[in-house]
Motif scaffolding. Sequence first.
Motif, PDB file in Angstrom:
ATOM      1  N   ARG A  69      29.741  36.840  42.499  1.00  0.00           N
ATOM      2  CA  ARG A  69      29.842  36.481  43.799  1.00  0.00           C
ATOM      3  C   ARG A  69      29.037  37.552  44.557  1.00  0.00           C
ATOM      4  O   ARG A  69      29.415  38.614  44.036  1.00  0.00           O
ATOM      5  CB  ARG A  69      30.978  36.576  44.182  1.00  0.00           C
ATOM      6  CG  ARG A  69      31.933  35.186  42.961  1.00  0.00           C
ATOM      7  CD  ARG A  69      33.438  34.981  42.807  1.00  0.00           C
ATOM      8  NE  ARG A  69      34.908  36.762  42.471  1.00  0.00           N
ATOM      9  CZ  ARG A  69      34.980  37.284  42.869  1.00  0.00           C
ATOM     10  NH1 ARG A  69      36.585  35.783  43.165  1.00  0.00           N
ATOM     11  NH2 ARG A  69      35.657  38.104  42.028  1.00  0.00           N
ATOM     12  N   HIS A  70      28.555  37.277  45.618  1.00  0.00           N
ATOM     13  CA  HIS A  70      28.192  38.480  47.121  1.00  0.00           C
ATOM     14  C   HIS A  70      28.329  38.007  47.604  1.00  0.00           C
ATOM     15  O   HIS A  70      28.637  36.760  48.713  1.00  0.00           O
ATOM     16  CB  HIS A  70      26.755  37.496  46.788  1.00  0.00           C
ATOM     17  CG  HIS A  70      25.664  37.398  45.286  1.00  0.00           C
ATOM     18  ND1 HIS A  70      24.695  38.682  44.846  1.00  0.00           N
ATOM     19  CD2 HIS A  70      25.270  35.845  44.531  1.00  0.00           C
ATOM     20  CE1 HIS A  70      23.895  37.766  43.971  1.00  0.00           C
ATOM     21  NE2 HIS A  70      25.041  37.384  43.541  1.00  0.00           N
ATOM     22  N   PRO A  89      39.158  54.361  44.153  1.00  0.00           N
ATOM     23  CA  PRO A  89      38.486  53.557  44.025  1.00  0.00           C
ATOM     24  C   PRO A  89      36.418  54.361  43.620  1.00  0.00           C
ATOM     25  O   PRO A  89      36.438  55.168  44.115  1.00  0.00           O
ATOM     26  CB  PRO A  89      38.211  53.323  45.428  1.00  0.00           C
ATOM     27  CG  PRO A  89      39.520  53.585  46.527  1.00  0.00           C
ATOM     28  CD  PRO A  89      39.737  54.551  45.622  1.00  0.00           C
ATOM     29  N   SER A  90      35.233  52.769  42.944  1.00  0.00           N
ATOM     30  CA  SER A  90      34.798  53.683  42.528  1.00  0.00           C
ATOM     31  C   SER A  90      33.510  53.435  43.472  1.00  0.00           C
ATOM     32  O   SER A  90      32.526  53.926  43.164  1.00  0.00           O
ATOM     33  CB  SER A  90      34.327  52.580  41.652  1.00  0.00           C
ATOM     34  OG  SER A  90      34.372  51.252  41.665  1.00  0.00           O
ATOM     35  N   PHE A  91      33.938  52.962  44.787  1.00  0.00           N
ATOM     36  CA  PHE A  91      32.815  52.729  45.558  1.00  0.00           C
ATOM     37  C   PHE A  91      33.253  52.408  47.266  1.00  0.00           C
ATOM     38  O   PHE A  91      34.680  52.144  47.078  1.00  0.00           O
ATOM     39  CB  PHE A  91      31.457  51.433  45.161  1.00  0.00           C
ATOM     40  CG  PHE A  91      32.470  50.537  45.840  1.00  0.00           C
ATOM     41  CD1 PHE A  91      31.667  49.572  47.015  1.00  0.00           C
ATOM     42  CD2 PHE A  91      32.852  49.998  45.228  1.00  0.00           C
ATOM     43  CE1 PHE A  91      32.599  48.859  47.527  1.00  0.00           C
ATOM     44  CE2 PHE A  91      33.368  48.737  45.094  1.00  0.00           C
ATOM     45  CZ  PHE A  91      32.920  48.054  46.541  1.00  0.00           C
ATOM     46  N   GLN A 151      25.739  47.144  45.982  1.00  0.00           N
ATOM     47  CA  GLN A 151      24.422  47.059  46.191  1.00  0.00           C
ATOM     48  C   GLN A 151      23.029  47.816  46.815  1.00  0.00           C
ATOM     49  O   GLN A 151      23.329  47.967  47.794  1.00  0.00           O
ATOM     50  CB  GLN A 151      24.050  45.144  46.014  1.00  0.00           C
ATOM     51  CG  GLN A 151      24.701  44.451  44.679  1.00  0.00           C
ATOM     52  CD  GLN A 151      25.180  44.640  43.784  1.00  0.00           C
ATOM     53  OE1 GLN A 151      23.929  44.988  42.905  1.00  0.00           O
ATOM     54  NE2 GLN A 151      26.383  45.318  43.060  1.00  0.00           N
ATOM     55  N   ALA A 152      22.645  47.573  46.748  1.00  0.00           N
ATOM     56  CA  ALA A 152      21.233  48.930  47.221  1.00  0.00           C
ATOM     57  C   ALA A 152      20.580  47.886  48.375  1.00  0.00           C
ATOM     58  O   ALA A 152      20.570  46.915  48.241  1.00  0.00           O
ATOM     59  CB  ALA A 152      19.878  48.460  46.391  1.00  0.00           C
ATOM     60  N   ILE A 156      27.492  43.521  48.599  1.00  0.00           N
ATOM     61  CA  ILE A 156      28.448  44.226  47.557  1.00  0.00           C
ATOM     62  C   ILE A 156      28.472  41.970  46.751  1.00  0.00           C
ATOM     63  O   ILE A 156      28.345  41.138  46.781  1.00  0.00           O
ATOM     64  CB  ILE A 156      29.897  43.772  48.215  1.00  0.00           C
ATOM     65  CG1 ILE A 156      30.087  44.975  48.851  1.00  0.00           C
ATOM     66  CG2 ILE A 156      31.137  44.735  46.546  1.00  0.00           C
ATOM     67  CD1 ILE A 156      30.872  44.737  50.359  1.00  0.00           C
ATOM     68  N   ALA A 157      28.558  42.488  45.237  1.00  0.00           N
ATOM     69  CA  ALA A 157      27.978  41.497  44.331  1.00  0.00           C
ATOM     70  C   ALA A 157      29.465  41.825  42.837  1.00  0.00           C
ATOM     71  O   ALA A 157      29.351  43.086  42.672  1.00  0.00           O
ATOM     72  CB  ALA A 157      26.708  40.965  43.895  1.00  0.00           C
ATOM     73  N   ALA A 158      29.910  41.396  42.360  1.00  0.00           N
ATOM     74  CA  ALA A 158      30.906  41.088  41.570  1.00  0.00           C
ATOM     75  C   ALA A 158      29.917  40.172  40.451  1.00  0.00           C
ATOM     76  O   ALA A 158      29.840  38.820  40.414  1.00  0.00           O
ATOM     77  CB  ALA A 158      31.901  40.229  41.821  1.00  0.00           C
ATOM     78  N   PHE A 159      29.150  40.531  39.190  1.00  0.00           N
ATOM     79  CA  PHE A 159      28.832  40.145  38.588  1.00  0.00           C
ATOM     80  C   PHE A 159      29.140  39.564  36.917  1.00  0.00           C
ATOM     81  O   PHE A 159      30.329  40.133  36.380  1.00  0.00           O
ATOM     82  CB  PHE A 159      27.385  40.985  37.542  1.00  0.00           C
ATOM     83  CG  PHE A 159      26.812  41.066  38.353  1.00  0.00           C
ATOM     84  CD1 PHE A 159      25.154  40.310  38.843  1.00  0.00           C
ATOM     85  CD2 PHE A 159      26.463  42.595  39.848  1.00  0.00           C
ATOM     86  CE1 PHE A 159      24.113  40.477  40.167  1.00  0.00           C
ATOM     87  CE2 PHE A 159      25.679  42.520  41.254  1.00  0.00           C
ATOM     88  CZ  PHE A 159      24.112  41.717  41.081  1.00  0.00           C
ATOM     89  N   VAL A 160      28.810  38.050  36.667  1.00  0.00           N
ATOM     90  CA  VAL A 160      29.748  37.926  35.615  1.00  0.00           C
ATOM     91  C   VAL A 160      29.100  38.235  34.242  1.00  0.00           C
ATOM     92  O   VAL A 160      26.814  38.144  34.003  1.00  0.00           O
ATOM     93  CB  VAL A 160      29.686  36.079  35.202  1.00  0.00           C
ATOM     94  CG1 VAL A 160      29.651  36.417  34.027  1.00  0.00           C
ATOM     95  CG2 VAL A 160      30.619  36.413  35.926  1.00  0.00           C
ATOM     96  N   SER A 161      29.335  38.810  32.951  1.00  0.00           N
ATOM     97  CA  SER A 161      28.337  39.215  31.803  1.00  0.00           C
ATOM     98  C   SER A 161      29.463  38.806  30.431  1.00  0.00           C
ATOM     99  O   SER A 161      30.652  39.277  30.476  1.00  0.00           O
ATOM    100  CB  SER A 161      28.096  41.096  31.418  1.00  0.00           C
ATOM    101  OG  SER A 161      27.655  41.325  29.521  1.00  0.00           O
ATOM    102  N   ALA A 162      28.321  37.934  29.725  1.00  0.00           N
ATOM    103  CA  ALA A 162      29.738  37.427  28.263  1.00  0.00           C
ATOM    104  C   ALA A 162      30.833  36.916  29.038  1.00  0.00           C
ATOM    105  O   ALA A 162      32.008  36.640  28.198  1.00  0.00           O
ATOM    106  CB  ALA A 162      29.723  38.120  27.115  1.00  0.00           C
TER     107      ALA A 162
END
Length: 513
Positions: free
Chosen positions: A283-284, A259-261, A312-313, A297-303
């Motif tokens: 999504r937060h 896992p990355s985190f 998240q910090a 924790i968040a999942a951001f959308v790009s394009a």
Amino acid sequence: MAKSAEARWHLSHWVLLFSLPTPSLCGSMAAWWTDLGPSLVLQNASTGLLTYSFCNSNGTPIYPQDPPVALRTTYAPKKGTSLAATGWYDKIGSTWASVFYQNNNDDIVNAVYKCDNRTGLYDQQESNVISDRRGTPSPHTDSGISVTLLGEQEGYRVFYHDRSKALQSLQFKSTDGWSYGSPVSGNTNRSSMEIHSQFSGVRNVTVVTPRDARNMETARLNVDNTYFIDTFPTPLKGGLNNSSASNRTSFPYDTSATPSFELEAWDGNPKAIGIAIDTDTTRHIFYIGTDRAVHWIAAFVSASVEGGFRAQASQNTDVWPLADEPNSDFTIASHIESSSIRLYYVSGGRIIETKYRDGNWDRAAPVESANTTIIADEGAGAGDAGLTTGAKAGIGVGVSVGVLLIGAAAAAFWILRKKKSTPPDEEATTAADNTAATVPPMSETGSQGASSPTAGVARTSSGLSADKWDAEVKDKPLTPPPRELESPNLASELPHTNDRNELPTKHHVTELP
């Protein structure tokens, strides 16, 4: 002169409420957002009563503590019940609330309330057991509960755990009333049964729950009306094959990748979990950990492509004060169109509010128990006495911000002056009489009793402009205006049609197929 039964009930309730403990002893919480801003309902852990913020609060909730006020319930909530709620604001200036909880028989109950804008108190309109519909799996004795509002045709979705801890749904449709919805996740291996859900547009429903001491589980609605199931930080083995249609009770992890985190201060047993979705469809997810700190924790959308969830910090304690207990209960209210998020929890013996807006967090502040920003308006006459800020805000698009602020000051001054000058017995009787005067002969959802299908929500536009504003900055326009999604307008009108409370129309929300 003898008092009415309603007045006697109000008086006995006030006596009981005076003995309630401090907010540090509050139990489960729920929050929702209308055009007036967030609203709160909390269960008192000692009495089991459901206390709430004044329903005419504007911009930020006013949660009275001396004494608090409580919802009248046909079915008594069990102590320790999970709470969920949603609400709306209609075109004539009334706030409505739809609250969900478990009773002492472990049924799931829906109670619908209308706000008396003159007193800030809710009047119950209807209360029904909704988990007794044909084919509905029985709720777990300690089930979590969450509700999302989808639109006029699709109505509500209520998420809960059955006796095996699998995640199930109930649904309300305007044409059919309440019925069993569908399975959401057959997974029965759960460390905790907290649930939260959010809806941001067509087929974009996400339900989040704890999974175990290292992971959370998400269920997301698919095009085929099944739910895709995944976990993080460790993903599931099988990818897209993990869905509610698989009829599986166990979903193994994919342990081939590290896992990355890690979920910080997470033991899988939070008392609450929360999700919010912003204008960019990010999504937060939030929880309070074993260290009493808020975690994000968040999942951001790009394009148009969503990345995975990432930690998240953390914020300093001016923004996120430590909760009074590890894994503390909290609640969340969010507004998609302005990307606003509010967190509420108990810190230092007080309920505090911390705000996320414009991509930044504000310093936390205690939730006020009274309006402390009163400005006297000597020109206000008797004809303005019953108009709260909420009523004025519902008049229409052409009302200027300056007029709204003057109206708010006049209403607040009048309410405070009346409470100081009216004896308690007379005040209780007057409140009851006013309530009777505002409730139609038949409840908005019909007065059929506990077995009737519950209608529940609002219909069209609130009459406010599309450019929503936050209470603290509504004296200046947002530049640029908030971007709107295919998402529900939680503040909407409530017409009196066929004695049913209707749901937001397709004009304001892209519905599910």
